[in-house]
Motif scaffolding. Sequence first.
Motif, PDB file in Angstrom:
ATOM      1  N   GLN A  79       0.831  -1.196   0.000  1.00 25.48           N
ATOM      2  CA  GLN A  79       0.000   0.000   0.000  1.00 25.48           C
ATOM      3  C   GLN A  79       0.870   1.252   0.000  1.00 25.48           C
ATOM      4  O   GLN A  79       0.645   2.176  -0.784  1.00 25.48           O
ATOM      5  CB  GLN A  79      -0.928  -0.004   1.213  1.00 25.48           C
ATOM      6  CG  GLN A  79      -1.915   1.143   1.220  1.00 25.48           C
ATOM      7  CD  GLN A  79      -2.849   1.062   2.413  1.00 25.48           C
ATOM      8  OE1 GLN A  79      -2.674   0.230   3.293  1.00 25.48           O
ATOM      9  NE2 GLN A  79      -3.821   1.941   2.440  1.00 25.48           N
TER      10      GLN A  79
ATOM     11  N   GLU B 183       2.698   1.483  -3.347  1.00 25.92           N
ATOM     12  CA  GLU B 183       1.774   1.846  -4.425  1.00 25.92           C
ATOM     13  C   GLU B 183       1.436   3.327  -4.358  1.00 25.92           C
ATOM     14  O   GLU B 183       1.422   4.027  -5.382  1.00 25.92           O
ATOM     15  CB  GLU B 183       0.507   1.003  -4.311  1.00 25.92           C
ATOM     16  CG  GLU B 183      -0.493   1.262  -5.418  1.00 25.92           C
ATOM     17  CD  GLU B 183      -1.768   0.445  -5.246  1.00 25.92           C
ATOM     18  OE1 GLU B 183      -2.488   0.311  -6.240  1.00 25.92           O
ATOM     19  OE2 GLU B 183      -2.034  -0.023  -4.126  1.00 25.92           O
TER      20      GLU B 183
ATOM     21  N   THR C 119      -5.761   7.359  -6.745  1.00 24.15           N
ATOM     22  CA  THR C 119      -5.717   6.468  -5.580  1.00 24.15           C
ATOM     23  C   THR C 119      -7.081   6.085  -5.053  1.00 24.15           C
ATOM     24  O   THR C 119      -7.189   5.157  -4.279  1.00 24.15           O
ATOM     25  CB  THR C 119      -4.902   7.113  -4.440  1.00 24.15           C
ATOM     26  OG1 THR C 119      -5.495   8.360  -4.113  1.00 24.15           O
ATOM     27  CG2 THR C 119      -3.459   7.285  -4.847  1.00 24.15           C
TER      28      THR C 119
ATOM     29  N   HIS D 110     -10.287   4.225  -5.186  1.00 25.13           N
ATOM     30  CA  HIS D 110     -10.976   3.130  -5.862  1.00 25.13           C
ATOM     31  C   HIS D 110     -12.112   2.685  -4.969  1.00 25.13           C
ATOM     32  O   HIS D 110     -12.146   2.993  -3.769  1.00 25.13           O
ATOM     33  CB  HIS D 110     -10.022   1.956  -6.107  1.00 25.13           C
ATOM     34  CG  HIS D 110      -8.899   2.275  -7.036  1.00 25.13           C
ATOM     35  ND1 HIS D 110      -9.065   2.494  -8.377  1.00 25.13           N
ATOM     36  CD2 HIS D 110      -7.568   2.407  -6.798  1.00 25.13           C
ATOM     37  CE1 HIS D 110      -7.896   2.742  -8.936  1.00 25.13           C
ATOM     38  NE2 HIS D 110      -6.964   2.707  -8.005  1.00 25.13           N
TER      39      HIS D 110
ATOM     40  N   PHE E 190     -13.033  -3.053  -5.118  1.00 25.17           N
ATOM     41  CA  PHE E 190     -11.832  -3.159  -5.951  1.00 25.17           C
ATOM     42  C   PHE E 190     -10.576  -3.272  -5.089  1.00 25.17           C
ATOM     43  O   PHE E 190      -9.692  -4.089  -5.347  1.00 25.17           O
ATOM     44  CB  PHE E 190     -11.739  -1.938  -6.881  1.00 25.17           C
ATOM     45  CG  PHE E 190     -10.551  -1.985  -7.794  1.00 25.17           C
ATOM     46  CD1 PHE E 190     -10.546  -2.808  -8.907  1.00 25.17           C
ATOM     47  CD2 PHE E 190      -9.432  -1.198  -7.543  1.00 25.17           C
ATOM     48  CE1 PHE E 190      -9.449  -2.859  -9.745  1.00 25.17           C
ATOM     49  CE2 PHE E 190      -8.339  -1.236  -8.375  1.00 25.17           C
ATOM     50  CZ  PHE E 190      -8.350  -2.070  -9.486  1.00 25.17           C
ATOM     51  N   THR E 191     -10.506  -2.467  -4.031  1.00 20.00           N
ATOM     52  CA  THR E 191      -9.354  -2.510  -3.131  1.00 20.00           C
ATOM     53  C   THR E 191      -9.261  -3.855  -2.424  1.00 20.00           C
ATOM     54  O   THR E 191      -8.172  -4.426  -2.294  1.00 20.00           O
ATOM     55  CB  THR E 191      -9.455  -1.372  -2.101  1.00 20.00           C
ATOM     56  OG1 THR E 191      -9.622  -0.138  -2.792  1.00 20.00           O
ATOM     57  CG2 THR E 191      -8.203  -1.303  -1.236  1.00 20.00           C
ATOM     58  N   ARG E 192     -10.378  -4.375  -1.989  1.00 22.36           N
ATOM     59  CA  ARG E 192     -10.383  -5.685  -1.324  1.00 22.36           C
ATOM     60  C   ARG E 192      -9.965  -6.784  -2.296  1.00 22.36           C
ATOM     61  O   ARG E 192      -9.205  -7.688  -1.938  1.00 22.36           O
ATOM     62  CB  ARG E 192     -11.773  -5.993  -0.760  1.00 22.36           C
ATOM     63  CG  ARG E 192     -12.131  -5.126   0.416  1.00 22.36           C
ATOM     64  CD  ARG E 192     -13.499  -5.435   0.896  1.00 22.36           C
ATOM     65  NE  ARG E 192     -13.366  -6.325   2.043  1.00 22.36           N
ATOM     66  CZ  ARG E 192     -14.375  -6.905   2.653  1.00 22.36           C
ATOM     67  NH1 ARG E 192     -15.602  -6.710   2.227  1.00 22.36           N
ATOM     68  NH2 ARG E 192     -14.166  -7.671   3.681  1.00 22.36           N
ATOM     69  N   PHE E 193     -10.454  -6.710  -3.528  1.00 23.18           N
ATOM     70  CA  PHE E 193     -10.085  -7.701  -4.530  1.00 23.18           C
ATOM     71  C   PHE E 193      -8.584  -7.648  -4.802  1.00 23.18           C
ATOM     72  O   PHE E 193      -7.900  -8.671  -4.843  1.00 23.18           O
ATOM     73  CB  PHE E 193     -10.862  -7.460  -5.829  1.00 23.18           C
ATOM     74  CG  PHE E 193     -10.424  -8.340  -6.960  1.00 23.18           C
ATOM     75  CD1 PHE E 193     -10.759  -9.686  -6.968  1.00 23.18           C
ATOM     76  CD2 PHE E 193      -9.650  -7.844  -8.000  1.00 23.18           C
ATOM     77  CE1 PHE E 193     -10.341 -10.508  -7.998  1.00 23.18           C
ATOM     78  CE2 PHE E 193      -9.242  -8.654  -9.030  1.00 23.18           C
ATOM     79  CZ  PHE E 193      -9.582  -9.997  -9.036  1.00 23.18           C
ATOM     80  N   ARG E 194      -8.046  -6.438  -4.963  1.00 21.68           N
ATOM     81  CA  ARG E 194      -6.619  -6.278  -5.209  1.00 21.68           C
ATOM     82  C   ARG E 194      -5.804  -6.825  -4.033  1.00 21.68           C
ATOM     83  O   ARG E 194      -4.789  -7.509  -4.231  1.00 21.68           O
ATOM     84  CB  ARG E 194      -6.299  -4.807  -5.433  1.00 21.68           C
ATOM     85  CG  ARG E 194      -4.830  -4.582  -5.796  1.00 21.68           C
ATOM     86  CD  ARG E 194      -4.524  -3.136  -5.990  1.00 21.68           C
ATOM     87  NE  ARG E 194      -5.121  -2.652  -7.222  1.00 21.68           N
ATOM     88  CZ  ARG E 194      -5.126  -1.395  -7.603  1.00 21.68           C
ATOM     89  NH1 ARG E 194      -4.589  -0.469  -6.836  1.00 21.68           N
ATOM     90  NH2 ARG E 194      -5.675  -1.039  -8.737  1.00 21.68           N
ATOM     91  N   SER E 195      -6.258  -6.556  -2.813  1.00 21.75           N
ATOM     92  CA  SER E 195      -5.561  -7.065  -1.627  1.00 21.75           C
ATOM     93  C   SER E 195      -5.592  -8.589  -1.606  1.00 21.75           C
ATOM     94  O   SER E 195      -4.588  -9.237  -1.293  1.00 21.75           O
ATOM     95  CB  SER E 195      -6.201  -6.516  -0.356  1.00 21.75           C
ATOM     96  OG  SER E 195      -6.085  -5.125  -0.318  1.00 21.75           O
TER      97      SER E 195
ATOM     98  N   VAL F 279      -5.832 -10.611  -4.157  1.00 20.51           N
ATOM     99  CA  VAL F 279      -4.946 -11.121  -5.201  1.00 20.51           C
ATOM    100  C   VAL F 279      -3.504 -11.042  -4.739  1.00 20.51           C
ATOM    101  O   VAL F 279      -2.722 -11.983  -4.930  1.00 20.51           O
ATOM    102  CB  VAL F 279      -5.157 -10.313  -6.516  1.00 20.51           C
ATOM    103  CG1 VAL F 279      -4.068 -10.619  -7.514  1.00 20.51           C
ATOM    104  CG2 VAL F 279      -6.518 -10.623  -7.096  1.00 20.51           C
ATOM    105  N   ARG F 280      -3.129  -9.960  -4.109  1.00 15.76           N
ATOM    106  CA  ARG F 280      -1.745  -9.827  -3.629  1.00 15.76           C
ATOM    107  C   ARG F 280      -1.430 -10.822  -2.526  1.00 15.76           C
ATOM    108  O   ARG F 280      -0.318 -11.355  -2.460  1.00 15.76           O
ATOM    109  CB  ARG F 280      -1.493  -8.392  -3.171  1.00 15.76           C
ATOM    110  CG  ARG F 280      -1.428  -7.467  -4.360  1.00 15.76           C
ATOM    111  CD  ARG F 280      -0.916  -6.118  -3.985  1.00 15.76           C
ATOM    112  NE  ARG F 280      -0.757  -5.320  -5.186  1.00 15.76           N
ATOM    113  CZ  ARG F 280      -1.046  -4.048  -5.276  1.00 15.76           C
ATOM    114  NH1 ARG F 280      -1.514  -3.410  -4.233  1.00 15.76           N
ATOM    115  NH2 ARG F 280      -0.865  -3.400  -6.403  1.00 15.76           N
TER     116      ARG F 280
END
Length: 127
Positions: free
Chosen positions: A80, A83, A106, A108, A112-117, A119-120
């Motif tokens: 985070q 980024e 920045t 979102h 979307f933020t939860r999905f990105r987290s 995936v990471r």
Amino acid sequence: EKEIWNRERLSLQKSLKQADAELSRLRAELRSEAFLRELGSDTENAVLRRIYGKYLRAESFRKALIYQKKYLLLLLGGFQECEEATLALIARMGGQPSYTDLEIITQHSKGFTRFRSAVRVSIAISR
């Protein structure tokens, strides 16, 4: 008188044989009980060792999970921060002409933020 004595002698011999048989049976029983006691204590020790081994493995697994959780939280925090710094640098450089404002880049949606987290996290776990 001799006949009475012979009968008494025979009865005493019979009693002696019964006592010898009883004595040998009791000795064998005593030996088997002592053997079972020794075997039982070894068995109990083996059971205790096995249970203690399971406990140590579970404790080790629990500590490993705690370590992994802390690592992933640090990793996500690092992503985070990294980024945000990268996006700020790109915004200052004008690398994305359509989105030059850092606030627009920045922000979102929460999903979307939860999905990105997520995936990471999955990428970090697979690594």
